[in-house]
Design an enzyme around this catalytic site. Structure first.
Site, mmCIF file in Angstrom:
data_model
loop_
_atom_site.group_PDB
_atom_site.id
_atom_site.type_symbol
_atom_site.label_atom_id
_atom_site.label_comp_id
_atom_site.label_asym_id
_atom_site.label_seq_id
_atom_site.Cartn_x
_atom_site.Cartn_y
_atom_site.Cartn_z
ATOM 1 N N ARG A 57 1.029 -1.018 0.128
ATOM 2 C CA ARG A 57 -0.104 0.023 0.005
ATOM 3 C C ARG A 57 1.048 1.227 -0.168
ATOM 4 N NH1 ARG A 57 -2.104 3.637 3.562
ATOM 5 N NH2 ARG A 57 -4.565 4.060 3.250
ATOM 6 N N SER A 72 -12.601 -2.527 1.517
ATOM 7 C CA SER A 72 -12.723 -1.825 2.822
ATOM 8 C C SER A 72 -13.977 -1.551 3.167
ATOM 9 C CB SER A 72 -12.155 -0.463 2.925
ATOM 10 O OG SER A 72 -10.448 -0.943 2.663
ATOM 11 N N LYS A 119 -3.537 6.885 7.883
ATOM 12 C CA LYS A 119 -4.332 7.213 6.542
ATOM 13 C C LYS A 119 -4.889 8.483 6.668
ATOM 14 C CE LYS A 119 -7.998 5.378 3.969
ATOM 15 N NZ LYS A 119 -9.161 4.269 3.768
HETATM 16 N N1 TZP Z 1 -7.738 1.853 6.340
HETATM 17 C C1 TZP Z 1 -8.409 2.127 7.732
HETATM 18 S S1 TZP Z 1 -7.284 2.777 9.043
HETATM 19 C C2 TZP Z 1 -5.835 2.488 7.914
HETATM 20 C C3 TZP Z 1 -6.548 2.000 6.737
HETATM 21 C C4 TZP Z 1 -5.501 1.733 5.499
HETATM 22 C C5 TZP Z 1 -4.654 2.757 8.333
HETATM 23 C C6 TZP Z 1 -3.891 1.614 9.450
HETATM 24 O O1 TZP Z 1 -2.730 1.905 9.877
HETATM 25 P P1 TZP Z 1 -2.372 1.672 11.157
HETATM 26 O O2 TZP Z 1 -0.937 2.396 11.331
HETATM 27 O O3 TZP Z 1 -2.201 0.457 11.341
HETATM 28 O O4 TZP Z 1 -3.326 2.386 11.969
#
Ligand code: TZP
Ligand code: MG
Length: 339
Positions: free
Chosen positions: A171, A239, A268
């Protein structure tokens, strides 16, 4: 001509295998989309070649195979995985036998259709295997160089594999297509070697060209029904942030859903609204397909996520940002296994 008898027997064998697989997909795995694909294949197996010579050469009572099968327990299946494996094998062997016999009889085009069905069965088998393994996968590691303290994605993947992570997602939101493609190509080779599932976020073209195991998309990406037309038998994750999106994901054929954000996170941008733990708990009780909790999950709060139905935990910063990934993964595992 006995080749017709071989074809007849193997069309029956392939159809039976497909019927069993279709029933498992429908009633056990509860995946209506895979079940439908198997049904379509079964119809194709039955329809592609028909000849009156097949029926006249049929002689089931004197079929040696029946006596062998009834006097041994080689077809005794221990569990669902065995049953799946055995029936895919049976299907693929039968198809191969049909292909060869048809070629000898001069039906080249029909033989090629059975070959296509056989290749389709390989990818469906792989897809079912990965999909079934997902709920038993504890950590879903997601890459993101912005959070990995100067280390590059390829090194992080090596660490993840070394730490025993079995599913990895690529990602990257700000890299060029070419850069992403090159990284994914290298990571595909590493993950393939290690038997680790590799999922690409966003880019269906990259996922296809490097032969990823799956693609992960969000609510603002190309609609999943369109993605599925392009993506063949790749696993598709979607998602979701609320109950309606989860229900819709099933109807539209997602293989698994992301559930979150569970907690607020800075990883994010434009973080969606979600009821977090409450939504996760609802998913755990109402959604029959695999689901992956995501968003702000850490060693320190993972037990709470588990208590609300979490089984597979996706993490970016907590994993890629840890100095000692092996230790981090071990501690997380100990926590979720012991509690
Ligand atoms: N989708 C919802 S929260 C997120 C994504 C891609 C980020 C998650 O990253 P982290 O560092 O585990 O909180
Ligand atoms: Mg996306």
């Amino acid at each position: 001509m006995n080749l017709y008898r071989i074809i007849d027997a193997n069309i029956n064998r392939a159809s039976e295998g497909l019927r069993i697989l279709e029933d498992i997909a429908r009633f056990v795995i509860e995946d209506f989309n895979i079940s439908k694909e198997l049904r379509d294949l079964r119809h194709c197996v039955r329809k592609t070649f028909k000849s009156s010579e097949m029926l006249t050469s049929r002689d089931s009572e004197n079929d040696l195979g029946l006596t062998v099968s009834q006097n041994t327990n080689v077809d005794n299946k221990e569990d669902l995985s065995d049953l799946l494996e055995a029936n895919f094998k049976r299907l693929q062997e039968a198809l191969r036998s049909i292909e060869e016999s048809l070629k000898v009889l001069g039906y080249y085009n029909e033989s090629k259709i059975y070959e296509t069905i056989r290749f389709k069965s390989y990818s469906l088998e792989k897809k079912i295997l990965i999909r079934r393994a997902l709920p038993d996968t504890d950590i879903y590691g997601i890459l993101g160089e912005d959070f990995s303290k100067g280390r590059n994605n390829v090194d992080i993947v090596r660490d993840m594999i070394g730490a025993g992570i079995r599913i990895i997602q690529y990602r990257e939101k700000n890299k060029s297509k070419l850069h992403k493609y090159q990284e994914c190509k290298t990571i595909r080779a590493l993950t393939k070697n290690a038997g680790v599932t590799f999922i690409v976020n966003d880019d269906v073209d990259i996922a296809l060209s490097i032969k990823a195991d799956g693609l992960h998309i969000g609510q603002d990406d190309l609609p999943i029904e369109e993605v599925k037309k392009i993506a063949g038998d790749m696993l598709i994750g979607l998602s979701t942030h609320n109950e309606n999106q989860a229900k819709e994901a099933i109807v539209k054929g997602a293989d698994y859903i992301g559930v979150g954000p569970i907690y607020k996170t800075n990883t994010k941008k434009n973080l969606e609204e979600s009821q977090g733990l409450k939504y996760l708990e609802w998913v755990s009780k109402n959604i029959p397909i695999p689901y992956v909790a995501i968003g702000g999950i850490k060693e320190s709060n993972i037990l709470e996520v588990k208590e609300h139905g979490g089984k597979c935990f996706a993490m970016i910063s907590e994993i890629v940002g840890s100095e000692d990934m092996k230790g981090k993964v071990e501690r997380i595992r100990r926590k979720i296994e012991d509690n």
